[in-house]
Design an enzyme around this catalytic site. Structure first.
Site, PDB file in Angstrom:
ATOM      1  N   SER A  89       0.810  -1.221   0.000  1.00  0.00           N
ATOM      2  CA  SER A  89       0.000   0.000   0.000  1.00  0.00           C
ATOM      3  C   SER A  89       0.838   1.264   0.000  1.00  0.00           C
ATOM      4  CB  SER A  89      -0.906   0.009   1.237  1.00  0.00           C
ATOM      5  OG  SER A  89      -0.156   0.224   2.411  1.00  0.00           O
ATOM      6  N   THR A 201      -2.387   2.803   3.133  1.00  0.00           N
ATOM      7  CA  THR A 201      -1.634   4.050   3.261  1.00  0.00           C
ATOM      8  C   THR A 201      -1.013   3.999   4.640  1.00  0.00           C
ATOM      9  OG1 THR A 201      -3.264   5.271   1.931  1.00  0.00           O
ATOM     10  CG2 THR A 201      -1.981   6.578   3.466  1.00  0.00           C
ATOM     11  N   THR A 219       1.580   7.019   0.503  1.00  0.00           N
ATOM     12  CA  THR A 219       0.751   5.948  -0.067  1.00  0.00           C
ATOM     13  C   THR A 219       1.108   5.663  -1.515  1.00  0.00           C
ATOM     14  OG1 THR A 219      -1.557   5.249  -0.340  1.00  0.00           O
ATOM     15  CG2 THR A 219      -1.046   7.492  -0.962  1.00  0.00           C
ATOM     16  N   ARG A 229      -4.401   9.825 -11.239  1.00  0.00           N
ATOM     17  CA  ARG A 229      -5.298  10.016 -10.093  1.00  0.00           C
ATOM     18  C   ARG A 229      -4.474  10.400  -8.849  1.00  0.00           C
ATOM     19  NH1 ARG A 229      -5.840   7.397  -4.737  1.00  0.00           N
ATOM     20  NH2 ARG A 229      -8.002   7.597  -4.131  1.00  0.00           N
ATOM     21  N   ASP A 232      -6.133  11.492  -1.351  1.00  0.00           N
ATOM     22  CA  ASP A 232      -6.127  12.487  -0.278  1.00  0.00           C
ATOM     23  C   ASP A 232      -4.748  12.672   0.360  1.00  0.00           C
ATOM     24  OD1 ASP A 232      -6.305   9.844   0.683  1.00  0.00           O
ATOM     25  OD2 ASP A 232      -7.174  10.483   2.585  1.00  0.00           O
ATOM     26  N   THR A 252      -6.464   7.160   6.376  1.00  0.00           N
ATOM     27  CA  THR A 252      -6.232   6.105   5.387  1.00  0.00           C
ATOM     28  C   THR A 252      -7.607   5.656   4.884  1.00  0.00           C
ATOM     29  OG1 THR A 252      -6.307   4.308   7.017  1.00  0.00           O
ATOM     30  CG2 THR A 252      -4.155   5.273   6.585  1.00  0.00           C
ATOM     31  N   GLY A 253      -7.621   5.066   3.705  1.00  0.00           N
ATOM     32  CA  GLY A 253      -8.901   4.621   3.152  1.00  0.00           C
ATOM     33  C   GLY A 253      -9.249   5.396   1.902  1.00  0.00           C
ATOM     34  N   GLY A 255      -9.665   7.902  -0.495  1.00  0.00           N
ATOM     35  CA  GLY A 255      -9.216   9.288  -0.491  1.00  0.00           C
ATOM     36  C   GLY A 255     -10.240  10.281  -0.990  1.00  0.00           C
TER      37      GLY A 255
HETATM   38  N1  GLY Z   1      -6.000   7.275   1.133  1.00  0.00           N
HETATM   39  C1  GLY Z   1      -5.215   6.848   0.069  1.00  0.00           C
HETATM   40  C2  GLY Z   1      -5.803   7.150  -1.244  1.00  0.00           C
HETATM   41  O1  GLY Z   1      -7.006   7.198  -1.400  1.00  0.00           O
HETATM   42  O2  GLY Z   1      -5.040   7.329  -2.167  1.00  0.00           O
END
Ligand code: GLY
Length: 354
Positions: A89, A201, A219, A229, A232, A252-253, A255
């Site tokens: 990740s 992340t 990340t 792309r 966040d 994390t999660g 974004g």
């Molecule tokens: N939180 C990591 C992403 O969405 O890239």
């Protein structure tokens, strides 16, 4: 409110929502009054990170004990994951975009200097957190992206390397072969069956005994993303945020869902108004749900994605919250409490998924 919420007695001056033990000080910031609750310095070192950050917070604890700066310590901590080929990740070995190219995002903030740095869509450099810190240290800018970010890193002697490991390349090949029947790639056997696309992340937020605060998030982003792309993690105020008077928070999660609420900043703002870290994280998740489009909600109005927040205040209190428990119970986060680095259960907004 959870157990670590402030009680009424802990509040003084409820109209301003100022916590007892905190000293109300309206900081004259260059002639403008900032409505800041000044929380007392921790008097001890502490750190909070995502669940993959146990080694990171352990490292942070060691370094802070040696007097190392909070951001230097945080970056050293997350670098362990960036350089670990087994963590798919983050950094080296991170899962690539839909074309098989690893594109990395990272950002950081340093409370004492009130500076920020970030990189996005960085290719070929294993440690984007360090490059983000170089943007903070050596430029008049905050965010560098793509080819420019890579050239910036190369100018400082970072080595360009292939970030795909055999493991991450094989995962990408399986995904490409199996993503649909309407293309020319023949399906292959896949025991892993990645039902949800990974968005792992690492976020790490640090405070030292003097109350100095820093944060970093790094990340490889959403697996199989459209090239270009940006999630966040490199967005200051979303993937992480530090306010030197209050604390730090990060995420994390998914974004995209965090960006819409500026979740790192919002969580810190909730702490500024007197919330404890766990409650601040939960409150931010509620805002995420309120801002979620219909297509990403189940029939009961619950999100169909995962998102977590981690927060620490200047007083060294920390916490984390997640939207849902995992299959085997609550997700975990990592923390260093001044003595020990350990995993803890995240608070959850919903007790189960749909
Ligand atoms: N939180 C990591 C992403 O969405 O890239």
């Amino acid at each position: 409110m959870s157990a670590d919420s402030l009680t009424r007695r802990e509040f003084v001056g409820t109209a301003t929502g100022v916590a007892a033990g905190a000293v109300l000080a309206v900081t004259p910031a260059r002639g403008i009054e900032a409505p800041a609750v000044h929380i007392r310095p921790a008097g001890r070192n502490a750190a909070v990170a995502s669940g993959n950050g146990l080694r990171a917070v352990g490292k942070v604890g060691e370094l802070l004990a040696q007097g190392v700066d909070t951001l230097d310590a945080a970056v050293e901590g997350v670098k362990i994951q960036e350089l670990d080929p087994e963590d798919t990740s983050v950094g080296y070995g991170g899962l690539p975009n839909e074309e098989g190219v690893v594109q990395l995002d990272a950002s950081c903030m340093h409370g004492p200097s009130r500076r920020a740095g970030a990189v996005a869509c960085l290719e070929g450099i294993k440690t984007p957190s360090v490059v983000a810190q170089y943007v903070l240290l050596y430029t008049n800018h905050i965010l560098l992206v793509g080819e420019g970010a890579k050239r910036f890193a190369l100018s400082y002697g970072f080595k360009e390397e292939d970030l795909l490991t055999e493991k991450s390349r094989q995962a990408w090949l399986r995904w490409r072969a199996n993503r649909g029947t309407a293309d020319d790639w023949l399906p292959v056997a896949d025991t892993e069956q990645m039902v949800a696309r990974p968005t792992g992340t690492i976020n790490c937020n640090v405070v030292n005994a003097k109350g100095e605060v820093s944060s970093v998030t790094t990340t490889s982003g959403l697996a199989w993303k459209i090239p270009g792309r940006v999630g966040d993690s490199p967005i200051i105020g979303a993937g992480q945020y530090t306010d030197p008077d209050v604390g730090a928070a990060g995420s994390t999660g998914r974004g995209e869902s965090n960006i819409k609420v500026c979740g790192g900043f919002l969580t810190v703002e909730f702490m500024r108004r007197g919330m404890k870290p766990t409650d601040a994280c939960l409150e931010t998740l509620k805002r995420v749900v309120a801002m979620t489009e219909q297509r990403l909600l189940d029939e009961r109005g619950r999100p169909t994605f995962s998102l977590n927040f981690y927060a620490i205040n200047k007083n060294g209190e920390f916490g984390s919250a997640s939207l849902f428990p995992g299959r085997d119970g609550p997700p975990t986060y990592a923390a260093f409490d001044g003595q020990t680095a350990a995993l803890h259960d995240c608070a959850v907004l919903y007790d189960r998924r749909a």
